[in-house]
Design a protein around this motif. Structure first.
Motif, PDB file in Angstrom:
ATOM      1  N   ALA A   1       0.841  -1.202   0.000  1.00  0.00           N
ATOM      2  CA  ALA A   1       0.000   0.000   0.000  1.00  0.00           C
ATOM      3  C   ALA A   1       0.871   1.246   0.000  1.00  0.00           C
ATOM      4  O   ALA A   1       0.547   2.253   0.633  1.00  0.00           O
ATOM      5  N   GLY A   2       1.988   1.186  -0.717  1.00  0.00           N
ATOM      6  CA  GLY A   2       2.957   2.265  -0.686  1.00  0.00           C
ATOM      7  C   GLY A   2       3.197   2.884  -2.041  1.00  0.00           C
ATOM      8  O   GLY A   2       2.502   2.612  -3.021  1.00  0.00           O
ATOM      9  N   ASP A   3       4.222   3.737  -2.106  1.00  0.00           N
ATOM     10  CA  ASP A   3       4.601   4.478  -3.296  1.00  0.00           C
ATOM     11  C   ASP A   3       5.808   3.799  -3.921  1.00  0.00           C
ATOM     12  O   ASP A   3       6.884   3.751  -3.320  1.00  0.00           O
ATOM     13  N   ALA A   4       5.651   3.270  -5.116  1.00  0.00           N
ATOM     14  CA  ALA A   4       6.736   2.536  -5.763  1.00  0.00           C
ATOM     15  C   ALA A   4       7.970   3.399  -5.956  1.00  0.00           C
ATOM     16  O   ALA A   4       9.096   2.886  -5.965  1.00  0.00           O
ATOM     17  N   TYR A   5       7.770   4.709  -6.091  1.00  0.00           N
ATOM     18  CA  TYR A   5       8.903   5.594  -6.293  1.00  0.00           C
ATOM     19  C   TYR A   5       9.676   5.858  -5.002  1.00  0.00           C
ATOM     20  O   TYR A   5      10.695   6.549  -5.022  1.00  0.00           O
TER      21      TYR A   5
ATOM     22  N   MET B   1      -5.418   1.127   5.206  1.00  0.00           N
ATOM     23  CA  MET B   1      -6.275   0.730   4.087  1.00  0.00           C
ATOM     24  C   MET B   1      -7.590   0.193   4.625  1.00  0.00           C
ATOM     25  O   MET B   1      -7.737  -0.062   5.826  1.00  0.00           O
ATOM     26  N   ALA B   2      -8.536   0.043   3.729  1.00  0.00           N
ATOM     27  CA  ALA B   2      -9.831  -0.547   4.077  1.00  0.00           C
ATOM     28  C   ALA B   2     -10.185  -1.608   3.045  1.00  0.00           C
ATOM     29  O   ALA B   2      -9.867  -1.473   1.861  1.00  0.00           O
ATOM     30  N   LEU B   3     -10.820  -2.653   3.517  1.00  0.00           N
ATOM     31  CA  LEU B   3     -11.354  -3.692   2.637  1.00  0.00           C
ATOM     32  C   LEU B   3     -12.872  -3.620   2.656  1.00  0.00           C
ATOM     33  O   LEU B   3     -13.474  -3.553   3.733  1.00  0.00           O
ATOM     34  N   VAL B   4     -13.474  -3.620   1.489  1.00  0.00           N
ATOM     35  CA  VAL B   4     -14.928  -3.576   1.355  1.00  0.00           C
ATOM     36  C   VAL B   4     -15.375  -4.910   0.766  1.00  0.00           C
ATOM     37  O   VAL B   4     -15.082  -5.219  -0.391  1.00  0.00           O
TER      38      VAL B   4
ATOM     39  N   LEU C   1     -17.328 -10.712  -3.508  1.00  0.00           N
ATOM     40  CA  LEU C   1     -16.109 -10.070  -3.986  1.00  0.00           C
ATOM     41  C   LEU C   1     -15.730  -8.966  -3.015  1.00  0.00           C
ATOM     42  O   LEU C   1     -16.493  -8.616  -2.118  1.00  0.00           O
ATOM     43  N   ARG C   2     -14.531  -8.434  -3.180  1.00  0.00           N
ATOM     44  CA  ARG C   2     -14.116  -7.346  -2.299  1.00  0.00           C
ATOM     45  C   ARG C   2     -13.243  -6.358  -3.049  1.00  0.00           C
ATOM     46  O   ARG C   2     -12.626  -6.698  -4.068  1.00  0.00           O
ATOM     47  N   THR C   3     -13.199  -5.158  -2.536  1.00  0.00           N
ATOM     48  CA  THR C   3     -12.323  -4.124  -3.059  1.00  0.00           C
ATOM     49  C   THR C   3     -11.410  -3.658  -1.938  1.00  0.00           C
ATOM     50  O   THR C   3     -11.708  -3.850  -0.751  1.00  0.00           O
ATOM     51  N   SER C   4     -10.308  -3.032  -2.305  1.00  0.00           N
ATOM     52  CA  SER C   4      -9.431  -2.415  -1.307  1.00  0.00           C
ATOM     53  C   SER C   4      -9.245  -0.949  -1.659  1.00  0.00           C
ATOM     54  O   SER C   4      -9.182  -0.570  -2.833  1.00  0.00           O
ATOM     55  N   VAL C   5      -9.182  -0.142  -0.617  1.00  0.00           N
ATOM     56  CA  VAL C   5      -9.088   1.314  -0.750  1.00  0.00           C
ATOM     57  C   VAL C   5      -7.996   1.800   0.187  1.00  0.00           C
ATOM     58  O   VAL C   5      -7.919   1.361   1.335  1.00  0.00           O
ATOM     59  N   GLY C   6      -7.157   2.721  -0.298  1.00  0.00           N
ATOM     60  CA  GLY C   6      -6.179   3.340   0.575  1.00  0.00           C
ATOM     61  C   GLY C   6      -4.751   2.962   0.258  1.00  0.00           C
ATOM     62  O   GLY C   6      -4.423   1.783   0.143  1.00  0.00           O
ATOM     63  N   ARG C   7      -3.930   3.973   0.083  1.00  0.00           N
ATOM     64  CA  ARG C   7      -2.494   3.808  -0.094  1.00  0.00           C
ATOM     65  C   ARG C   7      -1.775   4.766   0.849  1.00  0.00           C
ATOM     66  O   ARG C   7      -2.393   5.642   1.451  1.00  0.00           O
ATOM     67  N   TYR C   8      -0.469   4.609   0.945  1.00  0.00           N
ATOM     68  CA  TYR C   8       0.322   5.515   1.758  1.00  0.00           C
ATOM     69  C   TYR C   8       0.074   6.961   1.307  1.00  0.00           C
ATOM     70  O   TYR C   8       0.131   7.268   0.118  1.00  0.00           O
TER      71      TYR C   8
ATOM     72  N   GLU D   1      -2.808   8.489   1.537  1.00  0.00           N
ATOM     73  CA  GLU D   1      -4.207   8.695   1.169  1.00  0.00           C
ATOM     74  C   GLU D   1      -5.112   8.372   2.355  1.00  0.00           C
ATOM     75  O   GLU D   1      -6.101   7.665   2.241  1.00  0.00           O
ATOM     76  N   GLU D   2      -4.770   8.894   3.506  1.00  0.00           N
ATOM     77  CA  GLU D   2      -5.514   8.581   4.722  1.00  0.00           C
ATOM     78  C   GLU D   2      -6.944   9.101   4.684  1.00  0.00           C
ATOM     79  O   GLU D   2      -7.808   8.614   5.417  1.00  0.00           O
ATOM     80  N   GLU D   3      -7.213  10.095   3.817  1.00  0.00           N
ATOM     81  CA  GLU D   3      -8.562  10.681   3.808  1.00  0.00           C
ATOM     82  C   GLU D   3      -9.632   9.650   3.471  1.00  0.00           C
ATOM     83  O   GLU D   3     -10.773   9.753   3.935  1.00  0.00           O
ATOM     84  N   HIS D   4      -9.271   8.649   2.681  1.00  0.00           N
ATOM     85  CA  HIS D   4     -10.263   7.623   2.329  1.00  0.00           C
ATOM     86  C   HIS D   4     -10.726   6.848   3.559  1.00  0.00           C
ATOM     87  O   HIS D   4     -11.871   6.408   3.639  1.00  0.00           O
ATOM     88  N   LEU D   5      -9.830   6.690   4.512  1.00  0.00           N
ATOM     89  CA  LEU D   5     -10.158   5.886   5.689  1.00  0.00           C
ATOM     90  C   LEU D   5     -11.123   6.595   6.632  1.00  0.00           C
ATOM     91  O   LEU D   5     -11.708   5.976   7.524  1.00  0.00           O
ATOM     92  N   HIS D   6     -11.305   7.903   6.449  1.00  0.00           N
ATOM     93  CA  HIS D   6     -12.221   8.662   7.302  1.00  0.00           C
ATOM     94  C   HIS D   6     -13.637   8.708   6.732  1.00  0.00           C
ATOM     95  O   HIS D   6     -14.533   9.277   7.345  1.00  0.00           O
TER      96      HIS D   6
END
Length: 482
Positions: free
Chosen positions: A179-183, A311-314, A366-373, A375-380
């Protein structure tokens, strides 16, 4: 404050702090060696990022769902605790990348998204992106001078093969793991075999081809799940620990860890102080930092600097009749951040795992995942909003228009440690500092890798070093008592 003096002290009593899979694996290793073990977990649930649950009566994983099988540690642990007959490979391993407005097949012949040749990426990259890969042969060798002691995966791959490879392949694959930045992620820490192969072969593409040749010689599935969910593994390990005389306590946070005047360690939980001859700290970096602050300020400072991604799993359940023909074949898809979508991946659980598909009856899960390093705003966001954006992205990717009959949102706050350039040097400094303390070791995802096998290997290393401690090497449950 009460001292733990009600029972005779047994030489060889070891306390493991942290009930994630690393702590459980360490405690299991120690209990199997005949030591008296007490595992202390702060929350009410064991397993860390491994969590079994259900949706609409269908058993599902609400955390990690698979483990690398070509590393033996996790599979061996599952077998050791009686789950060998429930190990299952995925029913399908074909996946897609949702990019530039279409689901495109995940190419073969890559290592964490780094290709061995350009032909496998036709349709996924532009013509310019494909041509840029071929240009690598004209570059100076990817040797020790170019790689140095460490380098960011994304930056190095972009320099060698172009940004399209990173943005469309490396980034979504690494994002799924870290859940990070490849760069920013360390190549040496995240893909060490590729780091070393590049040094040996001079080009990234030849390094990938060499690694692929080695992989082709391996037999058996690359990944495994467990019927009923990977989340059933922690409970099975805990049961095995207690069956061997160990103690597993949940809802027991550790508030202090200090060297004892009588040797060993005093472990404070609430108003109780437990004495231990040795301690394994198997908690996230921030918690380990607090526990080690009094006895190893240098290790504590290094651990306090480790950053985490959330991150969050839906998880979504649909009536099978409502989704007929909507979902493509395969196990799901990844989403590159460059495409600006909210979800970063979707797993078609009922198609990927035989046990889920057979157990879901007239439902599809099925499930989706949301949130990367970063991008904390999605978790709120509220649960309903995360479900809504997931459905919006699923509809755009697959045409799925059905409404779910049940949903479950699982948040993993601070779930995944980040491995920036220099991470391994930081880990070495932590271990050097901890090694100066008597009979104490650390383990977990922050040190040796975030995957389940890596966590188990980290736990085994810590446990084996504790067992080799001179004051404990001969300790058993029948040793002399104080």
């Amino acid at each position: 404050m009460n001292a733990d003096t009600g029972a005779p002290h047994e030489r060889g009593h070891i306390v493991v702090i942290g009930g994630g899979i690393a702590g459980l694996a360490a405690a299991h290793r120690l209990a199997t060696a005949g030591r008296r073990v007490t595992l202390l977990e702060a929350t009410t649930t064991l397993g860390g990022k491994l969590r079994a649950g259900e949706i609409a009566g269908v058993p599902v994983d609400l955390g990690a769902e698979s483990m690398l099988a070509r590393r033996p540690e996790a599979v061996d642990l599952a077998r050791a605790v009686g789950l060998g007959d429930r190990l299952q490979p995925p029913a399908t391993t074909s996946a897609a990348v949702w990019t530039r407005g279409a689901l495109r097949p995940m190419p073969k012949g890559h290592v964490m998204g780094v290709p061995g040749d350009a032909t496998a990426l036709a349709g996924l990259l532009t013509a310019e992106g494909l041509a840029r890969i071929e240009h690598e042969r004209d570059l100076p060798p990817a040797d020790a001078t170019a790689l140095g002691d460490d380098v960011a995966v994304g930056r190095f791959v972009a320099d060698r093969l172009g940004r399209e490879v990173v943005d469309r392949l490396v980034e979504p694959l690494l994002g799924g793991v870290y859940a990070g930045d490849a760069y920013a992620i360390s190549m040496r820490a995240a893909v060490p075999k590729l780091f070393e192969a590049a040094r040996a072969h001079g080009t990234l593409t030849e390094a990938v081809r060499a690694l692929q040749r080695g992989a082709q010689a391996q037999t058996g599935p690359a990944f495994m799940g467990i019927a009923g969910g990977i989340g059933t593994l922690p409970g099975a390990v805990a049961d095995a620990i207690t069956a061997q005389g160990g103690e597993v306590l949940t809802d027991t946070p550790v508030h202090g860890l200090t060297r004892s005047a009588r040797g060993g360690w005093d472990v404070r939980t609430g108003d109780l102080v437990r004495h231990a001859d040795a301690v394994v700290v198997a908690t996230p970096a921030w918690s380990a930092s607090e526990l080690l602050a009094a006895e190893s300020p240098s290790a504590a400072a290094e651990l306090a600097a480790v950053e985490y991604a959330s991150m969050a799993l839906v998880t979504l359940a649909f009536r099978r009749a409502d989704v007929a023909g909507a979902l493509p074949e395969g196990s799901g898809f990844l989403v590159p951040p460059v495409d600006g979508r909210t979800i970063k991946a979707s797993t078609f659980s009922s198609q990927k795992w035989k046990w889920t598909g057979e157990g879901s009856g007239d439902l599809v899960v099925l499930r989706t995942s949301v949130g990367r390093y970063g991008e904390e705003e999605h978790l709120h966001r509220e649960d309903a909003e995360l479900v809504s954006v997931s459905l919006t992205d699923l509809a755009a990717a697959t045409g799925l228009a059905a409404r779910p009959v049940a949903t479950e949102v699982t948040r993993w706050i601070g779930g995944l440690p980040q491995y920036p350039v220099g991470h391994l040097a930081r880990v070495a400094r932590v271990r050097d500092a901890v090694a100066k303390l008597p009979a104490l070791r650390v383990c977990g995802a922050v040190y040796d890798g975030v995957g389940i096998p890596a966590c188990v290997a980290s736990a085994r290393r810590a446990a084996d070093e504790i067992l080799a401690t001179p004051t404990l090497a001969q300790g058993t449950l029948s040793d002399e008592r104080e």
